[in-house]
Design an enzyme around this catalytic site. Sequence first.
Site: not given
Ligand code: DHB
Ligand code: FE
Length: 281
Positions: A12, A59, A193, A240
């Site tokens: 996402h 978030h 991530h 996540e």
């Molecule tokens: C990013 C990824 C995310 O899942 C999020 O909630 C906010 C930022 C990113 O990769 O920048």
């Molecule tokens: Fe996220």
Amino acid sequence: MAHISASVYTSHVPAIGAALDLGKSHEPYWQKVFTGYEFSKEWFKKNTPDVIFLVYNDHANAFSLEMIPTFAIGCAAEFMPADEGWGPRPVPKVIGHPELAAHIAHSVIQDDFDLTIVNKMDVDHGLTVPLSLMCGQPQAWPCAVIPFAVNVVQYPVPSGRRCYNLGKAIRKAVESYDEPLNVQIWGTGGMSHQLQGPRAGLINKEFDQAFLDRLIADPDGLATMPHIDYVREAGSEGIELVMWLIARGAMKDSGLKVVHRFYHVPASNTAVGHLILENPS
Ligand code: DHB
Ligand code: FE
């Protein structure tokens, strides 16, 4: 009776939403991401369900640190977009399905999963970016959406096992709804991530590909992976991915068709993963 026809899994990344909203989707950097969703958009046009049960995480837009439900089901008639960073996206409001949501809440809570019933909430990029990736930029979203928010932001987070079993309870709930609705379940967020700290920017392609393999073929085994392994291997925001197990748990155990699989690194700080699985009819 209602039934679950297919599940969709996708990252996402909020910058994907910004690329679409700011007209940058044809830039070479973003083309590589959107190419992976061209098939998906065509598939979705041909397979538009009546309702999407959309598992995502908020978030800190709908829920602040003052109140953090582990699992929250959106029972309202509509939900407005909201976001941090780039601000609320210029996308259509989300139309809910209060009757089916109330039925699922009843069935799943009676099956011993404590859901928080939410009658008013805004939805952020966790929900709107997957919709944009699958539906493009329509004037109105093409079907009803039941938002289902999972806490993966503030510890403690739910285990993969609990998420997987919750998916099974959601399947039972949908299949006992007395109207012939075609329902899809989407599991969103991930893949690997990490957005902060010394490991910011961490991406683990081997872990991500193995996660996709096991989600398809060995969800029971995958569901036993402890949360610390997600964090260690896939980064702090890689957690996540437990939400994908909710969608997988709601699918049939075997006979699934892998309709589409896509993986791309990077988009913003994040690995993008995407799967479409169809149930046998
Ligand atoms: C990013 C990824 C995310 O899942 C999020 O909630 C906010 C930022 C990113 O990769 O920048
Ligand atoms: Fe996220």
